[in-house]
Enzyme design. Structure first.
Site, PDB file in Angstrom:
ATOM      1  N   ASP A  65       1.074  -0.863   0.063  1.00  0.00           N
ATOM      2  CA  ASP A  65       0.174  -0.006   0.577  1.00  0.00           C
ATOM      3  C   ASP A  65       1.098   0.881  -0.200  1.00  0.00           C
ATOM      4  O   ASP A  65       1.949   1.239   0.973  1.00  0.00           O
ATOM      5  CB  ASP A  65      -0.784  -0.423   1.187  1.00  0.00           C
ATOM      6  CG  ASP A  65      -1.918   0.526   1.264  1.00  0.00           C
ATOM      7  OD1 ASP A  65      -2.923   1.218   0.315  1.00  0.00           O
ATOM      8  OD2 ASP A  65      -2.147   1.460   2.438  1.00  0.00           O
ATOM      9  N   THR A  98      -2.687   5.822  -3.924  1.00  0.00           N
ATOM     10  CA  THR A  98      -2.119   6.728  -3.735  1.00  0.00           C
ATOM     11  C   THR A  98      -0.578   6.066  -3.916  1.00  0.00           C
ATOM     12  O   THR A  98      -0.257   6.818  -3.986  1.00  0.00           O
ATOM     13  CB  THR A  98      -1.959   5.714  -1.792  1.00  0.00           C
ATOM     14  OG1 THR A  98      -2.092   5.043  -1.754  1.00  0.00           O
ATOM     15  CG2 THR A  98      -3.097   6.279  -1.482  1.00  0.00           C
ATOM     16  N   THR A  99      -0.575   4.742  -4.641  1.00  0.00           N
ATOM     17  CA  THR A  99       1.074   4.176  -5.392  1.00  0.00           C
ATOM     18  C   THR A  99       1.185   5.405  -6.785  1.00  0.00           C
ATOM     19  O   THR A  99       1.975   6.264  -7.599  1.00  0.00           O
ATOM     20  CB  THR A  99       1.195   3.206  -5.680  1.00  0.00           C
ATOM     21  OG1 THR A  99       0.420   2.743  -4.592  1.00  0.00           O
ATOM     22  CG2 THR A  99       2.564   3.158  -5.927  1.00  0.00           C
ATOM     23  N   ASP A 394      -9.160   0.140   1.530  1.00  0.00           N
ATOM     24  CA  ASP A 394      -9.195   0.085   0.278  1.00  0.00           C
ATOM     25  C   ASP A 394     -10.644  -0.432  -0.137  1.00  0.00           C
ATOM     26  O   ASP A 394     -11.563   0.278  -1.078  1.00  0.00           O
ATOM     27  CB  ASP A 394      -8.512  -0.874  -0.593  1.00  0.00           C
ATOM     28  CG  ASP A 394      -6.419  -0.186  -0.482  1.00  0.00           C
ATOM     29  OD1 ASP A 394      -6.467   0.446   0.583  1.00  0.00           O
ATOM     30  OD2 ASP A 394      -6.071  -0.212  -0.782  1.00  0.00           O
TER      31      ASP A 394
END
Ligand code: ADP
Ligand code: MG
Length: 545
Positions: A65, A98-99, A394
């Protein structure tokens, strides 16, 4: 640092302050930000790798994550810290992507540096990036499809896509279904659409067992057993007293010595204690409560009286659980036992004890408020359960976000490729130097399909060429089929994302890139060591809470 005024040097900055200006400040910042992006790149997508993080206390986290990775690593450079903020902003807005946001910000900065070298002024780049981001947002919305709370099939696929990159992926269908049912239970209708408060979904983790032992409970789960085995293990039609006071005889603050000279006095003394505890239990009984959740302790004798009355009692309940119980059962927490009244009681269909793994927990189901749901997470070890929790978060987030906005798009980099196409036309229409920046922005967006391909072991250049040509032919949902190792249509694969995730990734990434680009001066104060015994260190309080 000093300037001179009429010959006298005027000190502006404190001694020891360092200062870096212009190009070198900029390229330094960009390098630091890109280093962060490079660090998380290999985690993108279902074929992304996990990171093992070890904190200063030696605690280990294994995760894929983006935001968790960045929260755990201790970055020092100010520009790198801004990248961590990108991930946090993205996480707060949508709980996923987010990545992608960080990787995109890194590429936006890399391309900006190229433009600066071609003598394009940072202000022009910033303008171009802002124009491009605004247009990209419009284009994404244009390509989005509608989805509603009842479209279970699509919403489950959205959740599965979000979980696809995590270690739990073998169980993603099972967990996605749980996430869907949880969101469906807590969704509240609004004038237009739905609103979902994810805090309504409680997650209780218990290491051990198998991921498929994970269950959704319609109600609240308290990780505590009943205090006395003489109590019933199951109560139907529960009338629940919530108490934040000790069912104990108060211990005196200072140790007092009581001299007892004859046995009768001793008797009287003990009787006094007994009476007090009996009085508490009688007060509870008078309200007709048959379940007690106590935030403080319950004396052995009080336990005995409660058991005799057939009351199910739990002690030392966490404050957060008390709040959930309050909300779910409609009860009110009493701080004085004698003031407890029937009107304060909460209600639920059943309260019972159930063994989960080695421990027993208390389940409160069929609550007055049907919007209370809990997920009891099971899985091999602590680390597995922790990563499962992040994945499930998520999953519930993406379903919630999709339902709230009522819009979703195809993933696998396909939506970005479609936006790239639109942006290139747009760049030409803007012209001038901004055109260069808009084109750079478009190329930066290709970093997402490109990285997905790289992480899947595909050739990134060939993949991009194939993707471009497919989109040129109007195949809007063609992206990187990471698991198949080829370019393909995302619709039959069910790789979907809520519109908000890629849209917010663009917004967060652009904000960070712009902020870093606009800096041409870094003034850093000398780090001061905290004096011994003087207050806390310079750490930001609770930043990573
Ligand atoms: P992030 O932190 O950005 O959410 P992830 O590792 O979850 O990063 O990867 C998200 C990206 O992976 C998205 O672009 C999503 O569309 C893509 N993706 C997820 N599953 C698949 C799949 N089965 N095939 C292709 N792309 C996928
Ligand atoms: Mg994700």
């Amino acid at each position: 640092m000093a300037v001179t005024a009429g010959g006298t040097p005027v000190l502006i900055l404190k001694e020891g302050t360092t200062r870096e200006r212009g190009r070198s400040a900029q390229s330094n910042n960009i390098a630091a930000a890109r280093a962060i992006a490079d660090a998380v790149r290999s985690a993108l997508g279902p074929r992304g790798m996990d990171k093992m993080l070890v904190d200063s206390l030696g605690d280990v986290t294994v995760t894929n994550d983006g935001v968790t990775i960045l929260k755990e690593v201790d970055v020092d450079h100010p520009a790198a810290k801004m990248m961590v903020e990108v991930a946090k902003a993205q996480d707060q807005e949508c709980g996923d992507g987010t990545t992608s946001a960080v990787v995109l910000a890194g590429d936006l900065l890399g391309r900006a540096e190229g433009l600066v070298e071609q003598e394009v002024h940072p202000t022009v780049i910033v303008n171009g990036y802002r124009l491009a981001a605004a247009r990209a947002t419009e284009l994404m919305a244009k390509h989005a499809e509608k989805v509603s709370l009842d479209d279970q099939d699509i919403l489950v696929k959205i959740a599965m896509t979000a979980m696809g990159s995590k270690a739990v992926s073998p169980h993603k269908a099972f967990l996605a279904d749980i996430a869907y049912r949880a969101v469906k239970a807590v969704a509240e209708p609004r004038e237009a659409g739905w609103s979902v408060d994810e805090d309504d979904i409680q997650v209780v983790k218990k290491a051990g067992g198998d991921a498929t032992d994970t269950e959704l409970v319609e109600g609240v789960v308290v990780d505590k057993e009943r205090v006395h085995t003489g109590m019933p293990s199951r109560i139907e039609d529960a009338r629940i007293a919530l108490i934040n006071a000790a069912l104990e005889v108060k211990k005196t603050e200072v140790s007092a010595e009581i001299r007892i000279r004859d046995p009768a006095q001793m008797q009287a003394f003990l009787r006094e204690e007994e009476n007090l505890l009996k009085g508490y239990v009688d007060a509870i009984k008078a309200t007709r409560a048959n379940v007690v959740f106590c935030q403080k302790g319950i004396d052995d004798l009080a336990q005995h009286y409660l058991a005799k009355e057939g009351i199910y009692a739990v002690r030392r309940v966490k404050e957060s659980d008390m709040k959930k119980l309050q909300k779910a059962t409609g009860g009110r927490v009493a701080t004085k036992i004698r003031e407890l009244s029937a009107a304060d009681l909460g209600h639920a269909k059943s309260v019972y004890e159930k063994k989960i793994g080695e421990d027993k927990m208390t389940f409160v189901t069929g609550c007055k408020n049907p919007r209370a749901v809990s997920i009891v997470l099971r899985g091999g070890t602590e680390h597995v359960v922790d990563e499962m929790e992040r994945s499930l978060e998520d999953a519930t987030s993406v379903i919630a976000v999709a339902v709230e906005d009522g819009r979703y798009v195809a993933g696998g980099g396909s939506i970005q490729m479609e936006v790239v196409r639109g942006l290139k036309d747009y760049a030409a229409s803007v012209g001038g130097r901004e055109q260069l920046a808009i084109e750079a922005f478009a190329s930066a967006l290709e970093i997402l399909p490109r990285t997905l391909a790289e992480n899947a072991g595909m050739d990134p250049i060939d993949t991009l060429i194939e993707l471009r040509s497919a989109h040129q032919q109007g195949k809007k949902t063609v992206g990187v089929d990471v698991l198949g190792g080829k370019v393909g249509d995302m619709n039959p694969l069910g790789v979907f994302e809520p519109l908000r995730v890629p849209r917010q990734a663009i917004a967060s990434a652009t904000d960070a890139a712009v902020m870093i680009l606009r800096i041409d001066d870094v003034i850093a104060s000398k780090a001061t060591k905290p004096e011994k015994g003087k207050g806390p260190t310079a750490e930001e309080p609770g930043e990573f809470d």
